[in-house]
Design an enzyme around this catalytic site. Structure first.
Site, mmCIF file in Angstrom:
data_model
loop_
_atom_site.group_PDB
_atom_site.id
_atom_site.type_symbol
_atom_site.label_atom_id
_atom_site.label_comp_id
_atom_site.label_asym_id
_atom_site.label_seq_id
_atom_site.Cartn_x
_atom_site.Cartn_y
_atom_site.Cartn_z
ATOM 1 N N ARG A 197 9.010 36.799 7.908
ATOM 2 C CA ARG A 197 7.848 37.615 8.272
ATOM 3 C C ARG A 197 8.219 38.843 9.086
ATOM 4 N NH1 ARG A 197 3.048 34.385 10.898
ATOM 5 N NH2 ARG A 197 4.647 33.251 12.028
ATOM 6 N N TYR A 198 9.328 38.791 9.796
ATOM 7 C CA TYR A 198 9.756 39.897 10.644
ATOM 8 C C TYR A 198 11.092 40.421 10.140
ATOM 9 C CZ TYR A 198 6.410 37.644 13.811
ATOM 10 O OH TYR A 198 5.285 37.070 14.356
ATOM 11 N N ARG A 200 14.479 38.792 11.850
ATOM 12 C CA ARG A 200 14.602 37.354 12.049
ATOM 13 C C ARG A 200 13.808 36.616 10.986
ATOM 14 N NH1 ARG A 200 11.407 40.015 15.359
ATOM 15 N NH2 ARG A 200 9.418 39.194 16.131
ATOM 16 N N CYS A 242 9.677 14.916 10.721
ATOM 17 C CA CYS A 242 9.832 14.920 12.171
ATOM 18 C C CYS A 242 9.956 13.482 12.662
ATOM 19 C CB CYS A 242 8.624 15.561 12.844
ATOM 20 S SG CYS A 242 8.301 17.278 12.392
ATOM 21 N N CYS A 283 2.651 15.425 15.476
ATOM 22 C CA CYS A 283 1.608 15.919 16.369
ATOM 23 C C CYS A 283 0.306 16.038 15.581
ATOM 24 C CB CYS A 283 1.992 17.289 16.934
ATOM 25 S SG CYS A 283 3.575 17.322 17.790
ATOM 26 N N CYS A 285 -0.604 19.782 14.461
ATOM 27 C CA CYS A 285 0.473 20.567 13.845
ATOM 28 C C CYS A 285 -0.065 21.591 12.852
ATOM 29 C CB CYS A 285 1.449 19.637 13.138
ATOM 30 S SG CYS A 285 2.812 20.503 12.311
ATOM 31 N N ARG A 321 1.609 22.874 10.492
ATOM 32 C CA ARG A 321 2.183 22.581 9.171
ATOM 33 C C ARG A 321 1.870 21.150 8.747
ATOM 34 N NH1 ARG A 321 7.371 25.519 10.886
ATOM 35 N NH2 ARG A 321 7.002 27.654 10.201
ATOM 36 N N ASP A 336 -3.761 27.017 16.457
ATOM 37 C CA ASP A 336 -3.910 27.562 15.104
ATOM 38 C C ASP A 336 -5.076 26.898 14.374
ATOM 39 O OD1 ASP A 336 -1.640 29.355 15.098
ATOM 40 O OD2 ASP A 336 -0.373 27.569 15.084
ATOM 41 N N ASP A 389 -1.057 33.563 16.721
ATOM 42 C CA ASP A 389 -0.423 33.810 15.423
ATOM 43 C C ASP A 389 -1.552 34.162 14.461
ATOM 44 O OD1 ASP A 389 1.545 33.961 13.474
ATOM 45 O OD2 ASP A 389 2.546 32.157 14.213
ATOM 46 N N LYS A 407 2.688 37.181 15.363
ATOM 47 C CA LYS A 407 2.195 36.813 16.695
ATOM 48 C C LYS A 407 1.928 38.066 17.525
ATOM 49 C CE LYS A 407 4.876 32.521 17.065
ATOM 50 N NZ LYS A 407 5.719 32.712 15.861
#
Length: 373
Positions: free
Chosen positions: A109-110, A113, A122, A126, A129, A131, A291, A328, A335
């Site tokens: 996206r940037y 990076r 994971c 969470c 989350c 995702r 989010d 975000d 962000k």
């Protein structure tokens, strides 16, 4: 959970094995048996588990106070029937990863990076989350060919200065596999910084052993580990030891935190968390506004609430303990900082009104009558 998916996750656990031989709880029935959720809610929670992955590690279970409806660890990791309430504004891909995925495993996206996501599982899941529709049992680990294609993408894009390992949680990978990835990245001349986003020091701290640290420390690459932690209760003795091992090995650490209603959406909780992180030599980096992930509305605050909390923190918290409050933007637009503003517009005389941490207004630059000149 499919048999093959279950076997894959358990194989990863064995390869990253440590002293604790207790097993991660992955089924609602297991949570009921341990007294972590009420038997009367089992039917609703089974419906939650059909859509959103459920797992909680023994280390996290040790931090839960059973029967406490306000327990901050339970709220983050135990399924809730409130997750079945889907709001119109919520999205499967709330931060817009998909439009910026040129090859499998890469989100770019940037310009300077990108994210490299080698694994989509994971140690625990969470409940907020972003995702949550993409991670969990049944999600894929990149094959050797797919990983090679992702690394080739990084190699071909000379503007990429920093690679962020994400997922899933990259530290669920066996150290030998992680070492292969970090070695491949260190061999790319224009990649100078590796950032690793993880909850492992909190979720499964025993994984942070000498082999894991060796996999993260590679020549020609500066590694930062960014710990996701949301409440001071997460920083138990084992988590503290894991962070200390990393920092003592020369790996700088940052933290990121999600603002969560009912967990940490008050200045006193966040102040305690950020101060303790600084004591552990972990610099608070980001405070994320929640989010628009599907089924997470009960966790989200308003931006105004978040800004009010940040104002309180500015009054009493050292600058080195203050993260940047960020949003975000949905759709993959990146962000942006959304903290409270203290500087007013410039007037015709070139002066502005600036507000101090306690809400008092001042003119800048001050006039002669204010400076004594």
């Amino acid at each position: 959970m499919g048999v093959r998916a279950c076997e894959t996750e358990r194989a990863q656990e064995r390869e990253g094995a440590h002293e604790d031989t207790r097993r991660t709880s992955r089924r609602v029935s297991e949570l009921v048996e341990q007294g972590l959720v009420a038997r009367g809610e089992m039917e609703a929670l089974e419906r939650v588990a059909e859509r959103f992955s459920v797992a909680i590690t023994p280390d996290l279970v040790d931090l839960v106070t059973p029967g406490d409806p306000n327990d901050p660890i339970a709220k983050q990791f135990l399924p809730s029937k409130r997750e079945l309430r889907i709001l119109p504004e919520e999205r499967v891909d709330p931060i817009g990863d998909d439009p910026h995925t040129p090859v499998k495993g890469i989100t770019h996206r940037y310009p300077d990076r990108l994210l490299l996501k080698p694994v989509h599982v994971c140690p625990a899941y969470c409940r907020f989350c972003f995702r949550r529709e993409k991670v969990g049992p049944g999600s894929e680990v990149l094959s050797r060919e797919e990983l090679a294609a992702a690394i080739a993408y990084v190699r071909a894009h000379e503007e990429v200065w920093e690679v962020i390992l994400s997922g899933g949680d990259p530290l669920i990978l066996p150290p030998r596999k992680l070492a292969e990835i970090t070695a491949a990245l260190s061999a790319i001349p224009h990649v100078r910084v590796l950032r690793v986003h993880t909850r492992v020091p909190v979720m499964d701290p025993g994984r942070v052993d000498e082999a894991m640290i060796a996999a993260l420390r590679v020549p020609d690459l500066t590694t930062y580990v960014v710990l996701h932690t949301n409440h001071p209760r997460e920083l138990g003795p084992k988590a503290r030891e894991a962070c200390t091992r990393m920092v003592d090995a020369g790996i700088p650490m940052l933290s990121q935190t999600v603002l969560l209603r009912g967990v940490n959406a008050d200045a006193e909780t966040l102040k305690a968390l950020f101060r303790e992180l600084v004591v552990l030599r972990v610099k608070p980096y980001y405070l994320h506004h929640g989010d628009l992930a599907v089924g997470t509305g009960h966790f989200r605050t308003s931006i105004a609430e978040g800004q009010s909390i940040l104002r309180e923190l500015r009054q009493s918290l050292s600058g080195i303990a203050q993260p940047t409050y960020v949003l975000d933007i949905p759709g993959g637009y990146g962000k942006v900082p959304i903290g409270p503003g203290y500087l007013g517009p410039e007037g015709e005389d070139g002066r502005r009104t600036v507000e101090d941490p306690w809400g008092r207004r001042h003119v800048y630059p001050p006039g002669s009558e204010e400076t004594g000149g």
